[in-house]
Write an enzyme that holds these catalytic residues in place. Sequence first.
Site, PDB file in Angstrom:
ATOM      1  N   LYS A  22      84.607   5.727 123.778  1.00 44.42           N
ATOM      2  CA  LYS A  22      84.464   5.451 122.335  1.00 44.42           C
ATOM      3  C   LYS A  22      83.317   6.273 121.755  1.00 44.42           C
ATOM      4  O   LYS A  22      83.468   6.940 120.740  1.00 44.42           O
ATOM      5  CB  LYS A  22      84.200   3.961 122.125  1.00 44.42           C
ATOM      6  CG  LYS A  22      83.639   3.619 120.755  1.00 44.42           C
ATOM      7  CD  LYS A  22      83.309   2.152 120.601  1.00 44.42           C
ATOM      8  CE  LYS A  22      81.954   1.722 121.106  1.00 44.42           C
ATOM      9  NZ  LYS A  22      80.828   1.844 120.170  1.00 44.42           N
ATOM     10  N   ARG A  92      78.521   2.760 112.848  1.00 43.65           N
ATOM     11  CA  ARG A  92      77.258   3.472 112.691  1.00 43.65           C
ATOM     12  C   ARG A  92      77.456   4.983 112.624  1.00 43.65           C
ATOM     13  O   ARG A  92      76.750   5.681 111.908  1.00 43.65           O
ATOM     14  CB  ARG A  92      76.358   3.112 113.873  1.00 43.65           C
ATOM     15  CG  ARG A  92      75.066   3.880 113.871  1.00 43.65           C
ATOM     16  CD  ARG A  92      73.986   3.096 114.514  1.00 43.65           C
ATOM     17  NE  ARG A  92      72.791   3.868 114.722  1.00 43.65           N
ATOM     18  CZ  ARG A  92      71.733   3.816 113.932  1.00 43.65           C
ATOM     19  NH1 ARG A  92      71.726   3.050 112.873  1.00 43.65           N
ATOM     20  NH2 ARG A  92      70.661   4.531 114.199  1.00 43.65           N
ATOM     21  N   CYS A 116      77.094  -2.586 115.081  1.00 43.09           N
ATOM     22  CA  CYS A 116      76.804  -3.915 115.624  1.00 43.09           C
ATOM     23  C   CYS A 116      75.397  -4.360 115.238  1.00 43.09           C
ATOM     24  O   CYS A 116      74.462  -3.550 115.213  1.00 43.09           O
ATOM     25  CB  CYS A 116      76.925  -3.897 117.151  1.00 43.09           C
ATOM     26  SG  CYS A 116      78.603  -4.112 117.752  1.00 43.09           S
ATOM     27  N   PRO A 122      67.236   1.904 112.369  1.00 41.32           N
ATOM     28  CA  PRO A 122      66.990   2.817 111.249  1.00 41.32           C
ATOM     29  C   PRO A 122      67.597   4.202 111.525  1.00 41.32           C
ATOM     30  O   PRO A 122      68.027   4.482 112.641  1.00 41.32           O
ATOM     31  CB  PRO A 122      65.464   2.892 111.177  1.00 41.32           C
ATOM     32  CG  PRO A 122      64.995   2.517 112.537  1.00 41.32           C
ATOM     33  CD  PRO A 122      66.028   1.602 113.135  1.00 41.32           C
ATOM     34  N   ASP A 124      65.763   7.054 110.490  1.00 37.54           N
ATOM     35  CA  ASP A 124      64.653   7.942 110.093  1.00 37.54           C
ATOM     36  C   ASP A 124      64.617   9.252 110.875  1.00 37.54           C
ATOM     37  O   ASP A 124      64.293  10.306 110.315  1.00 37.54           O
ATOM     38  CB  ASP A 124      63.311   7.197 110.183  1.00 37.54           C
ATOM     39  CG  ASP A 124      63.091   6.503 111.520  1.00 37.54           C
ATOM     40  OD1 ASP A 124      64.088   6.119 112.173  1.00 37.54           O
ATOM     41  OD2 ASP A 124      61.929   6.337 111.924  1.00 37.54           O
ATOM     42  N   ARG A 397      86.479  -3.249 118.972  1.00 33.47           N
ATOM     43  CA  ARG A 397      85.806  -2.017 118.557  1.00 33.47           C
ATOM     44  C   ARG A 397      85.722  -1.021 119.707  1.00 33.47           C
ATOM     45  O   ARG A 397      85.687   0.194 119.466  1.00 33.47           O
ATOM     46  CB  ARG A 397      84.370  -2.313 118.101  1.00 33.47           C
ATOM     47  CG  ARG A 397      84.279  -3.206 116.920  1.00 33.47           C
ATOM     48  CD  ARG A 397      82.863  -3.299 116.443  1.00 33.47           C
ATOM     49  NE  ARG A 397      82.420  -1.961 116.061  1.00 33.47           N
ATOM     50  CZ  ARG A 397      81.230  -1.677 115.571  1.00 33.47           C
ATOM     51  NH1 ARG A 397      80.364  -2.637 115.414  1.00 33.47           N
ATOM     52  NH2 ARG A 397      80.912  -0.450 115.240  1.00 33.47           N
TER      53      ARG A 397
END
Length: 428
Positions: A22, A92, A116, A122, A124, A397
């Site tokens: 995946k 994501r 998830c 984050p 960044d 997923r």
Amino acid sequence: MSLLNIEGGRPLHGTIDVPGSKNSALAIMSAVILTEGTTTLHNVPNVSDTQIKSSILESFGATTEWREGSLFIDCANIHSGDPSEESFRKIRTSFYMLGPLLARVKKVKIPAPGGCKIGARPVDFHLRGLSQMGATIELRDGMYVAEADELTGAEIYLDFPSAGATQHLMTAAVLAKGMTVIKNAAMEPEVTALADFLCRMGAKIEGAGTGEIVVIGKESLDGCDFRVPSDRIQAGTYLLAGAITGGEVTVTGITPDSQGPVVSKLREAGADVTETHDAVTVSAKNRLNGIRIRTMPWPGFPTDIQQPVAAVLALAEGVSTIEETIYESRIGHVSELNRMGANIRVEGGRTSVIQGVDRLQGAQVQASDLRAGAALVLAGLAAEGETTVSNVHFIDRGYENLEANLRHLGAKIERVEDPNQPAKESLA
Ligand code: EPU
């Protein structure tokens, strides 16, 4: 919404040919944007994350077609799109399309990512790296608005060897002008697979799989054919299914190296493990012993196996500890395993202290995320009586044909519609 009903207590025996990865497929499905040619990907797992990613690609002008287990993607007509926030929030890696989209269309507006709920997660490092490559990026009303007439090579240091940031920045660098060096890069097998894919398209990349990656930018890339490697996390989960049920399970079609940390820890716990050039077999005739595990970036113990292995150690003799160092709140499985009779307490938010118990009992439990769901299925396979796992959309997923594969190994597991909950789409 679906439920999984599991009648536990049957040792699993047999062989699973592990489906495609995946996380490799998702990273590659961002990189395809770099070419105006057609890409053919073989061995893409048919899981909800790859289906969502396909539909997001289409919202940017790609055409995609699944045919006989392969995915054909044509990115000739990529445009800046009008992506739906809902689909971006589901996975994501939607965010990892930002760099390749900038390389193709210069200006793009995309929603902040999802995934998830296992920590703050984050982005960044991604933003800093792209800025160093010349992009201007602003967050406005939950949307990242990014612009770059041209991406240019840069020396980028990651504060942590993030798999996603390494993959994203390496991909963006491939069409940037000049040389990019990524220091403290992630070394995960998915980074190496992505580099192999990009090189197949004509990219020039050295050092993938080490802590320093060098990319020399190219003017353009070609479409290609590529086979996505097998999924090391699905493979590890099936090996754990053999171990937790006291059976013997072989996973094939993998590189045994990809199971290195899991195999070491299973051996330490007392399981018998044998390896060939493309298969690993785990058998656990006797009760396993408690062990200590610490999740780490590759080649350390994978965080994605942390929750599944907790189910196995819940039944081991003595005390085990698992320290999660990658995510700050990947513990959604603990309270549910305890409902089944496990004795696990969490210290400091990240360390599970597991006092092994003699048996688990079937119960109604809820998956809070993908790997928590896998942990509950494993526990259900070993528990006395019937376990019902809800929120199965999380498991969907990342596990292809989970019930069929487990039935093939001798499990009694079936998917049923939840009579109390109407069908609803994943909010993962
Ligand atoms: N991080 C930052 N800033 C960033 C990026 C990451 O602080 O800009 C932090 C994260 O918050 C996290 C750590 O760095 O604490 C590691 O995150 P990483 O970027 O390595 O993870 P990811 O790319 O978001 C991928 C997998 C995860 C897997 C991790 C680690 C995909 C789609 N996801 O996530 O897989 O756990 O790498 O190997 O590739 C799963 O499959 O269940 C899953 C969560």
